[in-house]
Design a protein around this motif. Structure first.
Motif, PDB file in Angstrom:
ATOM      1  N   MET A  84      51.803 -46.542  -6.162  1.00 36.13           N
ATOM      2  CA  MET A  84      52.971 -47.324  -5.805  1.00 36.13           C
ATOM      3  C   MET A  84      54.200 -46.623  -6.355  1.00 36.13           C
ATOM      4  O   MET A  84      54.254 -46.272  -7.514  1.00 36.13           O
ATOM      5  N   GLY A  85      55.189 -46.409  -5.517  1.00 35.96           N
ATOM      6  CA  GLY A  85      56.404 -45.738  -5.919  1.00 35.96           C
ATOM      7  C   GLY A  85      57.535 -46.717  -6.152  1.00 35.96           C
ATOM      8  O   GLY A  85      57.367 -47.931  -6.119  1.00 35.96           O
ATOM      9  N   CYS A  86      58.689 -46.159  -6.377  1.00 33.65           N
ATOM     10  CA  CYS A  86      59.883 -46.957  -6.634  1.00 33.65           C
ATOM     11  C   CYS A  86      60.470 -47.419  -5.299  1.00 33.65           C
ATOM     12  O   CYS A  86      60.741 -46.613  -4.406  1.00 33.65           O
ATOM     13  N   LEU A  87      60.688 -48.705  -5.164  1.00 37.26           N
ATOM     14  CA  LEU A  87      61.243 -49.253  -3.926  1.00 37.26           C
ATOM     15  C   LEU A  87      62.690 -48.827  -3.720  1.00 37.26           C
ATOM     16  O   LEU A  87      63.131 -48.616  -2.586  1.00 37.26           O
ATOM     17  N   LEU A  88      63.431 -48.676  -4.805  1.00 43.89           N
ATOM     18  CA  LEU A  88      64.821 -48.240  -4.680  1.00 43.89           C
ATOM     19  C   LEU A  88      64.884 -46.801  -4.171  1.00 43.89           C
ATOM     20  O   LEU A  88      65.732 -46.465  -3.351  1.00 43.89           O
ATOM     21  N   CYS A  89      63.949 -45.951  -4.631  1.00 40.44           N
ATOM     22  CA  CYS A  89      63.884 -44.574  -4.115  1.00 40.44           C
ATOM     23  C   CYS A  89      63.634 -44.588  -2.609  1.00 40.44           C
ATOM     24  O   CYS A  89      64.278 -43.859  -1.863  1.00 40.44           O
ATOM     25  N   LEU A  90      62.696 -45.423  -2.184  1.00 42.77           N
ATOM     26  CA  LEU A  90      62.385 -45.506  -0.761  1.00 42.77           C
ATOM     27  C   LEU A  90      63.586 -45.989   0.047  1.00 42.77           C
ATOM     28  O   LEU A  90      63.886 -45.457   1.118  1.00 42.77           O
ATOM     29  N   ASN A  91      64.291 -46.991  -0.470  1.00 45.59           N
ATOM     30  CA  ASN A  91      65.472 -47.515   0.227  1.00 45.59           C
ATOM     31  C   ASN A  91      66.583 -46.465   0.307  1.00 45.59           C
ATOM     32  O   ASN A  91      67.236 -46.319   1.343  1.00 45.59           O
ATOM     33  N   LEU A  92      66.793 -45.733  -0.790  1.00 45.70           N
ATOM     34  CA  LEU A  92      67.832 -44.706  -0.787  1.00 45.70           C
ATOM     35  C   LEU A  92      67.461 -43.539   0.125  1.00 45.70           C
ATOM     36  O   LEU A  92      68.331 -42.951   0.779  1.00 45.70           O
ATOM     37  N   ALA A 117      75.369 -40.950   0.280  1.00 47.12           N
ATOM     38  CA  ALA A 117      73.978 -41.402   0.238  1.00 47.12           C
ATOM     39  C   ALA A 117      73.104 -40.388  -0.491  1.00 47.12           C
ATOM     40  O   ALA A 117      72.212 -40.751  -1.263  1.00 47.12           O
ATOM     41  N   ARG A 118      73.365 -39.092  -0.275  1.00 47.96           N
ATOM     42  CA  ARG A 118      72.603 -38.054  -0.959  1.00 47.96           C
ATOM     43  C   ARG A 118      72.839 -38.098  -2.474  1.00 47.96           C
ATOM     44  O   ARG A 118      71.907 -37.987  -3.261  1.00 47.96           O
ATOM     45  N   PHE A 119      74.087 -38.264  -2.883  1.00 46.33           N
ATOM     46  CA  PHE A 119      74.408 -38.326  -4.308  1.00 46.33           C
ATOM     47  C   PHE A 119      73.785 -39.556  -4.969  1.00 46.33           C
ATOM     48  O   PHE A 119      73.316 -39.479  -6.107  1.00 46.33           O
ATOM     49  N   GLU A 120      73.791 -40.688  -4.274  1.00 46.16           N
ATOM     50  CA  GLU A 120      73.169 -41.893  -4.822  1.00 46.16           C
ATOM     51  C   GLU A 120      71.679 -41.685  -5.035  1.00 46.16           C
ATOM     52  O   GLU A 120      71.132 -42.092  -6.061  1.00 46.16           O
ATOM     53  N   LEU A 121      71.019 -41.045  -4.090  1.00 48.48           N
ATOM     54  CA  LEU A 121      69.587 -40.771  -4.215  1.00 48.48           C
ATOM     55  C   LEU A 121      69.330 -39.807  -5.363  1.00 48.48           C
ATOM     56  O   LEU A 121      68.439 -40.040  -6.195  1.00 48.48           O
ATOM     57  N   GLU A 122      70.092 -38.734  -5.462  1.00 49.21           N
ATOM     58  CA  GLU A 122      69.909 -37.775  -6.552  1.00 49.21           C
ATOM     59  C   GLU A 122      70.191 -38.405  -7.901  1.00 49.21           C
ATOM     60  O   GLU A 122      69.483 -38.143  -8.880  1.00 49.21           O
ATOM     61  N   ASP A 123      71.203 -39.246  -7.977  1.00 50.15           N
ATOM     62  CA  ASP A 123      71.550 -39.917  -9.224  1.00 50.15           C
ATOM     63  C   ASP A 123      70.420 -40.846  -9.662  1.00 50.15           C
ATOM     64  O   ASP A 123      70.051 -40.875 -10.832  1.00 50.15           O
ATOM     65  N   TYR A 148      59.506 -43.085 -11.812  1.00 50.23           N
ATOM     66  CA  TYR A 148      58.550 -42.661 -10.795  1.00 50.23           C
ATOM     67  C   TYR A 148      58.867 -41.275 -10.265  1.00 50.23           C
ATOM     68  O   TYR A 148      57.974 -40.550  -9.854  1.00 50.23           O
ATOM     69  N   SER A 149      60.125 -40.875 -10.273  1.00 50.36           N
ATOM     70  CA  SER A 149      60.484 -39.547  -9.797  1.00 50.36           C
ATOM     71  C   SER A 149      60.105 -38.477 -10.803  1.00 50.36           C
ATOM     72  O   SER A 149      59.736 -37.376 -10.438  1.00 50.36           O
ATOM     73  N   VAL A 150      60.225 -38.818 -12.084  1.00 49.26           N
ATOM     74  CA  VAL A 150      59.887 -37.860 -13.132  1.00 49.26           C
ATOM     75  C   VAL A 150      58.376 -37.709 -13.245  1.00 49.26           C
ATOM     76  O   VAL A 150      57.846 -36.603 -13.270  1.00 49.26           O
ATOM     77  N   ASN A 151      57.649 -38.815 -13.299  1.00 49.97           N
ATOM     78  CA  ASN A 151      56.192 -38.813 -13.409  1.00 49.97           C
ATOM     79  C   ASN A 151      55.600 -39.710 -12.337  1.00 49.97           C
ATOM     80  O   ASN A 151      55.292 -40.865 -12.597  1.00 49.97           O
ATOM     81  N   PRO A 152      55.443 -39.199 -11.129  1.00 49.20           N
ATOM     82  CA  PRO A 152      54.863 -40.052 -10.096  1.00 49.20           C
ATOM     83  C   PRO A 152      53.428 -40.417 -10.432  1.00 49.20           C
ATOM     84  O   PRO A 152      52.668 -39.582 -10.894  1.00 49.20           O
ATOM     85  N   PRO A 153      53.056 -41.680 -10.245  1.00 49.52           N
ATOM     86  CA  PRO A 153      51.712 -42.115 -10.613  1.00 49.52           C
ATOM     87  C   PRO A 153      50.616 -41.379  -9.853  1.00 49.52           C
ATOM     88  O   PRO A 153      49.538 -41.187 -10.371  1.00 49.52           O
TER      89      PRO A 153
END
Length: 90
Positions: A1-9, A46-52, A59-64
């Protein structure tokens, strides 16, 4: 399961990229480059928000999914004797 905010961004970035491509390839871009520039700014935002978010997202640093699976250790009777609190007499 990943981060929902990452998916939305990520989805928002896809939408903004598609909108920018449509705006830059349409006939209105020949008339008004201001609209195309606006869509480009929105895509970059949108790209900067995702990178930020990814820079701080756990989850981005250590994906399960990428964590290594280690088998459970089973200690035999010999290992239990060596690790006893009394220790071995030497």
């Amino acid at each position: 399961m990943g981060c929902l905010l990452c998916l939305n961004l990520e989805q928002a970035l896809k939408v903004k990229s598609n909108e920018y491509l449509q705006a830059s390839s349409s006939s209105c871009s020949l008339v008004s480059s201001r609209f195309t520039a606006y869509m480009h700014v929105e895509m970059e935002r949108a790209r900067f928000e995702l990178e930020d978010h990814r820079s701080a997202c756990v989850y981005s640093v250590n994906p399960p999914a990428s964590l290594p699976v280690t088998p459970a250790l089973c200690l035999g009777p010999a290992d239990k004797l060596h690790n006893s609190p009394i220790g071995a007499a030497a």
